[in-house]
Motif scaffolding. Structure first.
Motif, PDB file in Angstrom:
ATOM      1  N   LEU A 280       0.839  -1.191   0.000  1.00 42.99           N
ATOM      2  CA  LEU A 280       0.000   0.000   0.000  1.00 42.99           C
ATOM      3  C   LEU A 280       0.877   1.244   0.000  1.00 42.99           C
ATOM      4  CD1 LEU A 280      -2.541  -1.121   2.748  1.00 42.99           C
ATOM      5  CD2 LEU A 280      -2.728  -1.447   0.270  1.00 42.99           C
ATOM      6  N   ALA A 281       0.549   2.188  -0.883  1.00 44.86           N
ATOM      7  CA  ALA A 281       1.255   3.470  -0.936  1.00 44.86           C
ATOM      8  C   ALA A 281       0.363   4.532  -0.300  1.00 44.86           C
ATOM      9  CB  ALA A 281       1.588   3.848  -2.371  1.00 44.86           C
ATOM     10  N   LYS A 318      -2.057   2.033 -13.705  1.00 44.74           N
ATOM     11  CA  LYS A 318      -3.174   2.522 -12.896  1.00 44.74           C
ATOM     12  C   LYS A 318      -3.207   1.754 -11.583  1.00 44.74           C
ATOM     13  CE  LYS A 318      -7.200   3.175 -14.707  1.00 44.74           C
ATOM     14  NZ  LYS A 318      -8.462   2.967 -15.454  1.00 44.74           N
ATOM     15  N   VAL A 319      -3.430   2.466 -10.494  1.00 47.97           N
ATOM     16  CA  VAL A 319      -3.492   1.834  -9.170  1.00 47.97           C
ATOM     17  C   VAL A 319      -4.740   2.338  -8.456  1.00 47.97           C
ATOM     18  CG1 VAL A 319      -1.013   1.448  -8.964  1.00 47.97           C
ATOM     19  CG2 VAL A 319      -1.966   3.638  -8.230  1.00 47.97           C
ATOM     20  N   PRO A 320      -5.510   1.442  -7.817  1.00 48.39           N
ATOM     21  CA  PRO A 320      -6.785   1.857  -7.228  1.00 48.39           C
ATOM     22  C   PRO A 320      -6.635   2.467  -5.836  1.00 48.39           C
ATOM     23  CG  PRO A 320      -6.480  -0.498  -6.950  1.00 48.39           C
ATOM     24  CD  PRO A 320      -5.304  -0.019  -7.753  1.00 48.39           C
ATOM     25  N   VAL A 321      -7.524   3.408  -5.536  1.00 47.20           N
ATOM     26  CA  VAL A 321      -7.681   3.878  -4.157  1.00 47.20           C
ATOM     27  C   VAL A 321      -8.335   2.762  -3.362  1.00 47.20           C
ATOM     28  CG1 VAL A 321      -8.879   5.516  -2.657  1.00 47.20           C
ATOM     29  CG2 VAL A 321      -7.900   6.302  -4.820  1.00 47.20           C
ATOM     30  N   VAL A 322      -7.822   2.495  -2.172  1.00 49.79           N
ATOM     31  CA  VAL A 322      -8.438   1.496  -1.295  1.00 49.79           C
ATOM     32  C   VAL A 322      -8.812   2.160   0.028  1.00 49.79           C
ATOM     33  CG1 VAL A 322      -7.406  -0.565  -2.311  1.00 49.79           C
ATOM     34  CG2 VAL A 322      -6.139   0.692  -0.582  1.00 49.79           C
ATOM     35  N   GLY A 323      -9.964   1.803   0.541  1.00 49.67           N
ATOM     36  CA  GLY A 323     -10.443   2.394   1.784  1.00 49.67           C
ATOM     37  C   GLY A 323     -10.869   3.835   1.600  1.00 49.67           C
ATOM     38  N   ARG A 324     -11.187   4.455   2.716  1.00 46.92           N
ATOM     39  CA  ARG A 324     -11.670   5.838   2.687  1.00 46.92           C
ATOM     40  C   ARG A 324     -10.534   6.830   2.527  1.00 46.92           C
ATOM     41  NH1 ARG A 324     -15.805   5.227   7.799  1.00 46.92           N
ATOM     42  NH2 ARG A 324     -17.645   4.555   6.639  1.00 46.92           N
ATOM     43  N   ILE A 325     -10.767   7.826   1.705  1.00 39.87           N
ATOM     44  CA  ILE A 325      -9.874   8.976   1.625  1.00 39.87           C
ATOM     45  C   ILE A 325     -10.062   9.817   2.878  1.00 39.87           C
ATOM     46  CG2 ILE A 325      -9.452  11.136   0.369  1.00 39.87           C
ATOM     47  CD1 ILE A 325     -10.239   9.608  -2.191  1.00 39.87           C
ATOM     48  N   PHE A 332      -3.309   3.983  -1.892  1.00 41.96           N
ATOM     49  CA  PHE A 332      -3.404   3.282  -3.174  1.00 41.96           C
ATOM     50  C   PHE A 332      -2.816   1.883  -3.029  1.00 41.96           C
ATOM     51  CE2 PHE A 332      -3.447   7.729  -4.394  1.00 41.96           C
ATOM     52  CZ  PHE A 332      -4.383   7.784  -5.420  1.00 41.96           C
ATOM     53  N   ASP A 333      -3.446   0.919  -3.681  1.00 40.26           N
ATOM     54  CA  ASP A 333      -2.927  -0.441  -3.738  1.00 40.26           C
ATOM     55  C   ASP A 333      -1.928  -0.516  -4.896  1.00 40.26           C
ATOM     56  OD1 ASP A 333      -2.415  -3.142  -4.098  1.00 40.26           O
ATOM     57  OD2 ASP A 333      -4.467  -3.754  -3.653  1.00 40.26           O
ATOM     58  N   VAL A 334      -0.640  -0.691  -4.556  1.00 40.07           N
ATOM     59  CA  VAL A 334       0.410  -0.733  -5.581  1.00 40.07           C
ATOM     60  C   VAL A 334       1.023  -2.131  -5.678  1.00 40.07           C
ATOM     61  CG1 VAL A 334       0.910   1.724  -5.392  1.00 40.07           C
ATOM     62  CG2 VAL A 334       2.157   0.106  -3.927  1.00 40.07           C
ATOM     63  N   THR A 335       0.269  -3.130  -5.270  1.00 35.75           N
ATOM     64  CA  THR A 335       0.771  -4.495  -5.285  1.00 35.75           C
ATOM     65  C   THR A 335       1.243  -4.918  -6.676  1.00 35.75           C
ATOM     66  OG1 THR A 335      -0.852  -4.986  -3.547  1.00 35.75           O
ATOM     67  CG2 THR A 335       0.224  -6.874  -4.600  1.00 35.75           C
TER      68      THR A 335
END
Length: 387
Positions: A280-281, A318-325, A332-335
């Motif tokens: 996670l970033a 592209k990397v998705p936002v995970v959880g609440r901002i 971001f999930d950078v796996t």
């Protein structure tokens, strides 16, 4: 850039900023030229209200003026006062009109009030009776039910014997409410109404088309077009490919990259559960920076109707936002980004050339306009000037 041989050397603020914004003024100028081309024989203005849609009225106004714009629209008088320095001989229209005690600002700065109500019209006629004639514009409501003098009242005004002989607006305008939907029959209805206005005010310049209206074709162009969002790279029309060049790129710096285990949760409320071991970033941007909470990957009402939250872009992926901002941070999930290609201190693109502004807006349940005009004060800005 910092000097690796001198750790205490002064750094470039942009290179180390937690959040930063790049504004391509060459792209902005090109977008204005493209809208001018599409406007055909009509003259083309530039709308720079709301601090040039969040990107800076001083620099954007200068670039648009140097590109050839000589008509500008702002929302309030203070914006017009600021712009006058950067567009010295342009005609600057103030869309919210004029209030008592603002007369001197309009006269001293050569600003043109857009009169939007019968009250403003009466006030302006009293001002010019006392101080002499000064250019004004008249907004007519052709179906929006926002600002503007009612259609029939505006037409009747042209034959009003009590109208001062010296009173003659330099522009009559209206605004389309469904221009972004070309298939809407209401566009044609408003066009027909505005043609009646144009006929009644014969000899006075007319304007109906903002960005979306320009794309509707020459019937909507009249004498002056008023592009706004298209200048800044946003979508003016729903559906189809956006032909405008991206102007703004927002980025946030990675503070930390952390490992997390399958089954663990992410961010406030534990609303997002990891389905695999992940990296996670955590980046230095949140809703205080205009990266809206509704962009969250989970835990907000919008996700009940729109499955995916926002994505960022880093290391070509592209990397998705995970959880609440949260207020200052986004995760971001950078796996799926190879570990060798990403590290703390790198930047994730929030929107820009690789993450289209309006795609991000849709993920938030809103439009690109709101993202631009919500940019927070913490962004370090860099302007790229045309060569």
């Amino acid at each position: 850039m910092t000097n690796p041989d001198d750790p205490f050397a002064e750094a470039d603020d942009f290179e180390i900023a937690p959040v930063r914004l790049t504004v391509d003024l060459g792209a902005l100028a090109d977008n204005w030229r493209e809208m001018a081309r599409r406007s055909g024989s009509a003259r083309t203005a530039a709308v720079v209200k709301a601090d040039a849609y969040g990107l800076g009225i001083e620099d954007c106004g200068t670039a648009l003026y140097e590109a050839g714009a000589r008509d500008f629209f702002v929302a309030v008088v203070q914006e017009g006062v600021t712009l006058r320095t950067y567009a010295p001989d342009a005609r600057i229209y103030v869309l919210s009109g004029i209030w008592p005690s603002q007369e001197q600002l309009f006269f001293e700065n050569g600003l043109v009030p857009v009169l939007v109500s019968e009250e403003q019209l009466a006030f302006w006629m009293s001002v010019t009776a006392e101080h002499g004639d000064h250019p004004c514009a008249l907004q007519v409501d052709t179906g929006f039910n926002r600002l503007g003098i009612p259609l029939e009242d505006a037409i009747a005004f042209t034959d009003d014997v009590s109208r001062p002989a010296s009173f003659s607006p330099v522009l009559v305008l209206s605004h389309l409410h469904s221009g972004d939907t070309p298939s809407s029959e209401l566009n044609q209805k408003q066009l027909e109404s505005f043609r009646r206005v144009a006929d009644a005010f014969e000899g006075i310049e007319t304007s109906l088309a903002a960005s979306a209206g320009i794309f509707l074709g020459s019937d909507y162009h009249f004498d002056l077009t008023r592009p706004g969002i298209a200048l800044y790279g946003g979508e003016a029309v729903n559906g189809g490919k956006n032909p405008m060049r991206p102007v703004a790129k927002a980025e946030a710096r990675i503070i930390q990259i952390r490992d997390a285990k399958e089954g663990e949760t992410v961010s406030y409320g534990g609303t997002y559960q990891l389905s695999r071991d992940s990296r996670l970033a955590i980046v230095a941007a949140g809703y205080a920076d205009g990266y809206l909470r509704s962009l969250s990957g989970s835990g907000v009402p919008l996700r009940q109707n729109v499955k995916d939250g926002a994505f960022g872009f880093v290391a070509g992926r592209k990397v998705p936002v995970v959880g609440r901002i949260t207020m200052d941070l986004t995760i971001f999930d950078v796996t799926d980004v190879p570990a060798a290609e990403i590290r703390s201190g790198d930047y994730v693109e929030l929107f820009g050339p690789n993450m289209p502004l309006d795609d991000v807006g849709r993920a938030a349940g809103t439009i690109g306009y709101e993202l631009l005009t919500s940019l927070g004060l913490r962004y370090e800005r860099r302007y790229i000037y045309p060569e």
